[in-house]
Design an enzyme around this catalytic site. Structure first.
Site, PDB file in Angstrom:
ATOM      1  N   HIS A   1       1.004  -1.139  -0.066  1.00 39.08           N
ATOM      2  CA  HIS A   1      -0.023   0.135  -0.245  1.00 39.08           C
ATOM      3  C   HIS A   1       1.041   1.261  -0.167  1.00 39.08           C
ATOM      4  CE1 HIS A   1      -3.661  -1.908   1.882  1.00 39.08           C
ATOM      5  NE2 HIS A   1      -3.109  -2.765   0.983  1.00 39.08           N
TER       6      HIS A   1
ATOM      7  N   CYS B   1      -5.952   2.103   5.797  1.00 36.63           N
ATOM      8  CA  CYS B   1      -6.596   0.699   6.346  1.00 36.63           C
ATOM      9  C   CYS B   1      -6.043   0.300   7.858  1.00 36.63           C
ATOM     10  CB  CYS B   1      -6.679  -0.029   5.303  1.00 36.63           C
ATOM     11  SG  CYS B   1      -4.729  -0.871   5.156  1.00 36.63           S
TER      12      CYS B   1
ATOM     13  N   CYS C   1      -2.203  -0.531   7.541  1.00 30.81           N
ATOM     14  CA  CYS C   1      -1.376   0.450   7.544  1.00 30.81           C
ATOM     15  C   CYS C   1      -1.223   1.523   8.653  1.00 30.81           C
ATOM     16  CB  CYS C   1      -1.702   1.513   6.186  1.00 30.81           C
ATOM     17  SG  CYS C   1      -1.423   0.747   4.659  1.00 30.81           S
TER      18      CYS C   1
ATOM     19  N   GLU D   1       1.019   3.747   1.898  1.00 33.39           N
ATOM     20  CA  GLU D   1       1.732   4.141   3.154  1.00 33.39           C
ATOM     21  C   GLU D   1       2.936   3.123   3.487  1.00 33.39           C
ATOM     22  OE1 GLU D   1      -2.956   4.492   3.639  1.00 33.39           O
ATOM     23  OE2 GLU D   1      -1.511   3.328   2.570  1.00 33.39           O
TER      24      GLU D   1
END
Length: 182
Positions: free
Chosen positions: A62, A96, A99, A64
């Site tokens: 992701h 999320c 993260c 992040e």
């Protein structure tokens, strides 16, 4: 820890969110979900990332996480640090739970998100991992309220998913042929 008050955004917030949007656009150009992030320490961007889950074949890639990895390498090489203490992250969509947990473990001070994630948000929309008092670190979270960057973040995501839903499943980026869905 409670969320910082929302809006009005500062010039600094707008500048760094625009940088995160550039990362989201890079993800979009690569056929990824358009989420981008930048990590800032003392006014300097030390980490950038965008979603690369499809191209890397890595569900944890992701925006992040990619930004944390880059910022962590930078701080290790320049200051011999292993934590991101004193850093903040600007991300186009609320992190999320995975993260948000990584942000807590990395010790980031604050998160500024372009838009909330009402289905999977880990900073207050669904779960509030970043403020969980039972963890050894908490951070502040705020979402943009009154600036055009919020609209840009929302529109990029909505347009991406609208286009994805308009195609037959076998034409989506991760399915090679119609045979793959049988």
């Amino acid at each position: 820890m409670e969320k910082s008050p929302a809006g009005p955004e500062t010039g600094k917030d707008i500048f760094y969110m625009r940088e995160a949007i550039l990362e989201a656009k890079a993800a979009l150009e690569e056929g990824e979900i358009p989420v981008g992030a930048v990590i800032v320490r003392e006014g300097e961007i030390i980490g950038r990332g965008h979603n690369t889950t499809e191209q890397d074949g890595d569900p944890t890639a992701h925006a992040e996480i990619n930004a944390i990895r880059q910022a962590g390498r930078y701080l290790r090489e320049t200051l011999s640090w292993r934590r991101l203490t004193g850093c903040e992250i600007y991300v186009t969509m609320e992190p999320c739970s995975m993260c948000a947990g990584a942000l807590v473990w990395a010790r980031l001070e604050s998160v500024c998100a372009g838009v909330p994630d009402p289905k999977a948000g880990g900073c207050g929309s669904v779960l509030n991992i970043i403020a969980e008092e039972r963890l050894n670190h908490q951070g502040q979270y705020r979402a943009l309220e009154e600036c055009p960057e919020k609209d840009t973040c929302r529109d990029m995501l909505q347009d991406f998913f609208r286009e994805l839903r308009s195609k037959p499943k076998w034409q989506n980026r991760h399915i090679k042929s119609e045979e793959d869905i049988k």
